[in-house]
Motif scaffolding. Structure first.
Motif, PDB file in Angstrom:
ATOM      1  N   MET A   1       0.765  -1.508   0.133  1.00 18.74           N
ATOM      2  CA  MET A   1      -0.002   0.318   0.041  1.00 18.74           C
ATOM      3  C   MET A   1       1.026   1.408  -0.280  1.00 18.74           C
ATOM      4  O   MET A   1       2.300   0.748   0.963  1.00 18.74           O
ATOM      5  N   ASN A   2       0.347   1.658  -1.240  1.00 12.64           N
ATOM      6  CA  ASN A   2       1.803   3.422  -0.889  1.00 12.64           C
ATOM      7  C   ASN A   2       1.864   4.613   0.413  1.00 12.64           C
ATOM      8  O   ASN A   2       0.029   4.078   1.304  1.00 12.64           O
ATOM      9  N   ILE A   3       1.375   5.529  -0.101  1.00  8.67           N
ATOM     10  CA  ILE A   3       2.162   6.080   1.397  1.00  8.67           C
ATOM     11  C   ILE A   3       0.910   7.175   1.213  1.00  8.67           C
ATOM     12  O   ILE A   3       0.025   7.302   1.822  1.00  8.67           O
ATOM     13  N   ILE A   4       0.289   7.469   0.279  1.00 13.15           N
ATOM     14  CA  ILE A   4      -0.616   8.404   0.115  1.00 13.15           C
ATOM     15  C   ILE A   4      -2.421   7.581   0.252  1.00 13.15           C
ATOM     16  O   ILE A   4      -3.327   7.829   1.252  1.00 13.15           O
ATOM     17  N   SER A   5      -2.312   6.476  -0.054  1.00 11.69           N
ATOM     18  CA  SER A   5      -3.416   5.542   0.006  1.00 11.69           C
ATOM     19  C   SER A   5      -3.192   5.105   1.805  1.00 11.69           C
ATOM     20  O   SER A   5      -4.575   4.967   2.294  1.00 11.69           O
ATOM     21  N   ARG A   6      -2.750   4.788   2.331  1.00  9.83           N
ATOM     22  CA  ARG A   6      -2.761   4.810   4.061  1.00  9.83           C
ATOM     23  C   ARG A   6      -3.055   6.285   4.649  1.00  9.83           C
ATOM     24  O   ARG A   6      -3.508   6.200   5.259  1.00  9.83           O
ATOM     25  N   PHE A   7      -1.992   7.316   4.513  1.00 13.73           N
ATOM     26  CA  PHE A   7      -2.214   8.142   5.084  1.00 13.73           C
ATOM     27  C   PHE A   7      -3.232   9.614   4.384  1.00 13.73           C
ATOM     28  O   PHE A   7      -3.858  10.228   5.381  1.00 13.73           O
ATOM     29  N   GLY A   8      -4.322   8.786   3.282  1.00  8.53           N
ATOM     30  CA  GLY A   8      -5.227   9.862   2.920  1.00  8.53           C
ATOM     31  C   GLY A   8      -6.239   9.085   2.594  1.00  8.53           C
ATOM     32  O   GLY A   8      -7.300  10.010   2.091  1.00  8.53           O
ATOM     33  N   ALA A   9      -6.177   8.160   3.865  1.00  7.52           N
ATOM     34  CA  ALA A   9      -7.050   7.056   3.952  1.00  7.52           C
ATOM     35  C   ALA A   9      -8.014   7.609   5.015  1.00  7.52           C
ATOM     36  O   ALA A   9      -7.665   8.778   5.970  1.00  7.52           O
ATOM     37  N   LEU A  10      -9.643   6.881   5.295  1.00  6.18           N
ATOM     38  CA  LEU A  10      -9.851   7.541   6.302  1.00  6.18           C
ATOM     39  C   LEU A  10      -9.551   6.710   7.973  1.00  6.18           C
ATOM     40  O   LEU A  10      -9.630   8.105   8.626  1.00  6.18           O
ATOM     41  N   PRO A  11      -9.382   6.458   8.043  1.00  6.81           N
ATOM     42  CA  PRO A  11      -8.105   5.752   9.330  1.00  6.81           C
ATOM     43  C   PRO A  11      -7.472   6.519   9.502  1.00  6.81           C
ATOM     44  O   PRO A  11      -7.469   6.737  11.114  1.00  6.81           O
ATOM     45  N   ALA A  12      -6.710   7.407   9.312  1.00 10.88           N
ATOM     46  CA  ALA A  12      -5.692   8.388   9.021  1.00 10.88           C
ATOM     47  C   ALA A  12      -6.347   9.666   9.191  1.00 10.88           C
ATOM     48  O   ALA A  12      -5.957   9.941  10.207  1.00 10.88           O
ATOM     49  N   ALA A  13      -7.579  10.086   8.961  1.00  4.17           N
ATOM     50  CA  ALA A  13      -8.742  11.132   9.412  1.00  4.17           C
ATOM     51  C   ALA A  13      -8.792  10.804  10.767  1.00  4.17           C
ATOM     52  O   ALA A  13      -8.709  11.734  11.700  1.00  4.17           O
ATOM     53  N   VAL A  14      -9.290   9.359  11.461  1.00  4.68           N
ATOM     54  CA  VAL A  14      -9.773   8.848  13.248  1.00  4.68           C
ATOM     55  C   VAL A  14      -8.459   9.244  13.349  1.00  4.68           C
ATOM     56  O   VAL A  14      -8.330  10.038  14.597  1.00  4.68           O
ATOM     57  N   THR A  15      -6.914   8.631  12.574  1.00  3.05           N
ATOM     58  CA  THR A  15      -6.166   8.701  13.720  1.00  3.05           C
ATOM     59  C   THR A  15      -5.386  10.747  14.393  1.00  3.05           C
ATOM     60  O   THR A  15      -5.514  10.252  15.545  1.00  3.05           O
ATOM     61  N   VAL A  16      -5.800  11.448  13.390  1.00  2.00           N
ATOM     62  CA  VAL A  16      -5.508  13.150  13.249  1.00  2.00           C
ATOM     63  C   VAL A  16      -7.032  13.246  14.183  1.00  2.00           C
ATOM     64  O   VAL A  16      -7.007  13.424  15.269  1.00  2.00           O
ATOM     65  N   LEU A  17      -8.326  12.902  14.440  1.00  2.18           N
ATOM     66  CA  LEU A  17      -9.014  13.509  15.128  1.00  2.18           C
ATOM     67  C   LEU A  17      -9.152  13.057  16.734  1.00  2.18           C
ATOM     68  O   LEU A  17      -9.153  14.090  17.697  1.00  2.18           O
ATOM     69  N   THR A  18      -8.634  11.767  16.956  1.00  6.19           N
ATOM     70  CA  THR A  18      -8.163  11.122  17.732  1.00  6.19           C
ATOM     71  C   THR A  18      -7.344  11.824  18.782  1.00  6.19           C
ATOM     72  O   THR A  18      -8.031  12.550  19.644  1.00  6.19           O
ATOM     73  N   GLY A  19      -5.934  12.196  18.262  1.00  8.16           N
ATOM     74  CA  GLY A  19      -4.828  12.620  18.231  1.00  8.16           C
ATOM     75  C   GLY A  19      -5.234  14.293  18.665  1.00  8.16           C
ATOM     76  O   GLY A  19      -5.127  14.543  19.653  1.00  8.16           O
ATOM     77  N   THR A  20      -6.460  14.946  18.007  1.00  9.72           N
ATOM     78  CA  THR A  20      -6.546  16.124  18.604  1.00  9.72           C
ATOM     79  C   THR A  20      -7.765  16.394  19.714  1.00  9.72           C
ATOM     80  O   THR A  20      -6.993  17.351  19.993  1.00  9.72           O
ATOM     81  N   THR A  21      -8.576  15.623  19.377  1.00 12.29           N
ATOM     82  CA  THR A  21      -9.075  15.581  20.794  1.00 12.29           C
ATOM     83  C   THR A  21      -8.878  14.879  21.926  1.00 12.29           C
ATOM     84  O   THR A  21      -8.902  15.606  23.131  1.00 12.29           O
ATOM     85  N   ALA A  22      -7.516  14.356  22.006  1.00 21.15           N
ATOM     86  CA  ALA A  22      -7.049  13.892  22.833  1.00 21.15           C
ATOM     87  C   ALA A  22      -5.953  14.738  23.683  1.00 21.15           C
ATOM     88  O   ALA A  22      -5.873  15.038  24.531  1.00 21.15           O
ATOM     89  N   LEU A  23      -5.405  15.680  23.009  1.00 20.58           N
ATOM     90  CA  LEU A  23      -4.619  16.459  23.184  1.00 20.58           C
ATOM     91  C   LEU A  23      -5.318  17.554  23.814  1.00 20.58           C
ATOM     92  O   LEU A  23      -5.093  18.400  24.767  1.00 20.58           O
ATOM     93  N   GLN A  24      -6.676  17.686  23.334  1.00 16.39           N
ATOM     94  CA  GLN A  24      -7.535  19.103  23.887  1.00 16.39           C
ATOM     95  C   GLN A  24      -7.669  18.525  24.709  1.00 16.39           C
ATOM     96  O   GLN A  24      -7.912  19.077  25.749  1.00 16.39           O
ATOM     97  N   MET A  25      -8.663  17.038  25.068  1.00 15.89           N
ATOM     98  CA  MET A  25      -8.801  16.873  26.422  1.00 15.89           C
ATOM     99  C   MET A  25      -7.933  16.677  27.405  1.00 15.89           C
ATOM    100  O   MET A  25      -8.311  17.557  28.765  1.00 15.89           O
ATOM    101  N   THR A  26      -7.115  16.775  26.974  1.00 14.63           N
ATOM    102  CA  THR A  26      -5.334  16.540  28.245  1.00 14.63           C
ATOM    103  C   THR A  26      -5.410  18.174  28.526  1.00 14.63           C
ATOM    104  O   THR A  26      -4.908  18.168  29.321  1.00 14.63           O
ATOM    105  N   LEU A  27      -5.768  18.730  27.335  1.00 10.97           N
ATOM    106  CA  LEU A  27      -4.942  20.548  28.354  1.00 10.97           C
ATOM    107  C   LEU A  27      -5.993  21.195  28.140  1.00 10.97           C
ATOM    108  O   LEU A  27      -5.841  21.793  29.851  1.00 10.97           O
ATOM    109  N   ILE A  28      -7.754  20.734  28.813  1.00 15.18           N
ATOM    110  CA  ILE A  28      -8.497  21.327  29.270  1.00 15.18           C
ATOM    111  C   ILE A  28      -8.168  20.792  30.899  1.00 15.18           C
ATOM    112  O   ILE A  28      -8.936  21.319  31.620  1.00 15.18           O
ATOM    113  N   THR A  29      -8.217  19.570  31.207  1.00 11.08           N
ATOM    114  CA  THR A  29      -8.071  18.567  31.981  1.00 11.08           C
ATOM    115  C   THR A  29      -6.499  19.364  32.585  1.00 11.08           C
ATOM    116  O   THR A  29      -7.008  20.148  34.270  1.00 11.08           O
TER     117      THR A  29
END
Length: 175
Positions: A1-29
């Protein structure tokens, strides 16, 4: 699987949003722990309903005990902390998912759990209970509805993405 297929796919978006909200909730806490008094005042005023329209038909709902208000605030911080930890775990599993050649269902389960917890805190706790039961919408100074709505939207969007990604991986036979 090439890099664009892997990191441009839906699971990558889930990863980025999970990381973003994890950071946000950590900073709030961290913010609520290190600057305890600021949001302590917020919770006390919302529960006391002291900046609402003061309708006698609603004021029976007010909680004016500082001890009860502080207990509610500590419970909020504890919920935020647990939510942040679940989202951090979800992010770690999402990273592992991105590096694996096969999907790891735990990644989306943890992310989803974190977002459900975020929805519960900000949707039930702030929008429904704070906004409606304690009439927070009436206060020009202690109104956190807009901020709560932002969290609800982010968490709902994350849940939709995670479940779409899970459905997509099942359809492609990758689970």
């Amino acid at each position: 699987m090439n890099i664009i297929s892997r990191f441009g796919a839906l699971p990558a978006a889930v990863t980025v949003l999970t990381g973003t909200t994890a950071l946000q909730m950590t900073l709030i806490t961290v913010g609520n722990i290190t600057d305890f008094g600021t949001n302590q005042d917020f919770v006390r005023h919302v529960l006391a309903m002291d900046t609402t329209f003061q309708s006698p038909n609603m004021m029976w709902r007010a909680i004016t005990s500082p001890g009860l208000a502080d207990a509610a605030y500590i419970a909020i911080i504890a919920w935020e902390l647990i939510t942040a930890l679940v989202l951090i775990a979800g992010f770690i599993w999402c990273i592992r998912n991105q590096l694996a050649d096969y999907p790891l269902p735990m990644a989306h389960k943890l992310s989803s759990l974190g977002w459900v917890m975020q929805l519960t805190l900000f949707g039930v706790g702030f929008l429904a209970i704070g906004g409606e039961w304690f009439q927070m919408w009436q206060s020009s100074k202690w109104n956190g509805l807009q901020a709560a709505l932002q969290h609800v939207i982010i968490a709902a969007f994350g849940l939709a993405l995670a479940h779409l990604a899970t459905k997509d991986s099942k359809r492609s036979g990758r689970t």
